[in-house]
Enzyme design. Structure first.
Site, PDB file in Angstrom:
ATOM      1  N   ALA A  60      18.045  17.865  15.929  1.00 21.78           N
ATOM      2  CA  ALA A  60      18.012  19.323  16.080  1.00 21.78           C
ATOM      3  C   ALA A  60      18.051  20.058  14.748  1.00 21.78           C
ATOM      4  O   ALA A  60      17.739  21.251  14.694  1.00 21.78           O
ATOM      5  CB  ALA A  60      19.194  19.781  16.939  1.00 21.78           C
ATOM      6  N   TYR A  61      18.445  19.382  13.689  1.00 23.48           N
ATOM      7  CA  TYR A  61      18.572  20.052  12.399  1.00 23.48           C
ATOM      8  C   TYR A  61      17.190  20.343  11.808  1.00 23.48           C
ATOM      9  O   TYR A  61      16.499  19.446  11.323  1.00 23.48           O
ATOM     10  CB  TYR A  61      19.390  19.202  11.419  1.00 23.48           C
ATOM     11  N   GLN A  62      16.833  21.604  11.876  1.00 28.22           N
ATOM     12  CA  GLN A  62      15.579  22.100  11.300  1.00 28.22           C
ATOM     13  C   GLN A  62      14.371  21.261  11.742  1.00 28.22           C
ATOM     14  O   GLN A  62      13.583  20.787  10.938  1.00 28.22           O
ATOM     15  CB  GLN A  62      15.678  22.152   9.777  1.00 28.22           C
ATOM     16  N   LYS A  88      21.887  12.475  16.123  1.00 28.29           N
ATOM     17  CA  LYS A  88      22.285  12.994  17.423  1.00 28.29           C
ATOM     18  C   LYS A  88      21.079  13.431  18.250  1.00 28.29           C
ATOM     19  O   LYS A  88      20.042  13.781  17.703  1.00 28.29           O
ATOM     20  CB  LYS A  88      23.239  14.184  17.223  1.00 28.29           C
TER      21      LYS A  88
END
Length: 237
Positions: A60-62, A88
């Site tokens: 989900a990070y960027q 994750k």
């Protein structure tokens, strides 16, 4: 840098873990204050030189660019066997639900994409990022257990949950002979201390590792009173 065993696993991790939410293309995600590839690489290398061997990122990070920056740097400057990589996965989205994709398929699809981003054939710790209220827990656990058996992840963790949810999940895993969670990553620091109410005692009893995020509250606990940053100005959370 001291190392310690991560809960009931055989992973020996540095006491300081480098969280990678601050890395990634600032034009491709919910945050505009993340660091580009060059700056991210410099910090990762500095961490390695300081003895950090534990890195935590997320798909989900960027839009996966954090995973890409981390994976590329590790491949180029370190030995994969010398580092512990955690990432994750997110809950199912509306499109997946409409297509009838179950939790087992979803978890595998997400890890395959993360491994592609990282340029690796496995991660050491795969973390259930947030509770998926539209997917049966047993499907998530069966999916994660399948990935452990395939060797795509060595252990599994969970994040952003209540103590009763973690207890329920590990009880169900033991009942069905599935892989249990060895760690929990929740919001915990000197300002937000809810985890001291139940989670901390439960984890101590079960030997589940706590790997809290936002330990410095986005810089609020490490900056001078009038000092600020782009993140402090924009990160409402």
């Amino acid at each position: 840098m001291k190392k310690r065993r991560l809960g009931n696993s055989d992973l020996m991790v540095s006491e300081i873990c480098m969280g990678c939410m601050g890395f990634g293309d600032p034009t491709r995600g919910q945050h505009t204050w993340t660091l580009d590839e060059k700056s991210s690489r410099e910090i990762i290398i500095q961490g390695l030189e300081a003895g950090i061997n534990f890195f935590d990122t997320a798909i989900a990070y960027q839009s996966g660019t954090s995973e890409k920056y981390l994976g590329k740097t590790i491949r180029e400057v370190s030995n994969r066997d010398d580092v512990i990589i955690a990432t994750k996965f997110l809950p199912k989205n509306d499109e997946e639900i409409e297509k009838g994709i179950n939790g087992i398929q979803h978890v595998e699809n997400m890890l395959n994409k993360s491994l592609e981003n990282l340029g690796m054939d496995h991660v050491d710790l795969y973390i259930y990022h947030m509770w998926d209220h539209r997917t049966p827990l047993i499907e998530i656990l069966e999916g994660l257990n399948k990935l452990v058996k395939q060797g795509k992840t060595r252990y599994i963790g969970i994040s952003n949950c209540f103590a009763w949810q973690l207890a329920q999940a590990n009880d169900l895993a033991r009942e069905r002979n599935l892989t249990p969670f060895v760690s929990v990553q929740n919001h915990y620091n000197l300002i937000f201390r809810e985890e001291e109410r139940e989670m901390k005692a439960f984890c101590e009893q079960e030997n589940i590792a706590m790997t809290p995020y936002s330990s410095l509250v986005g810089g609020r606990l490490s900056k001078h009173l009038n000092e600020t940053s782009k993140r402090l100005k924009e990160d409402d959370y």
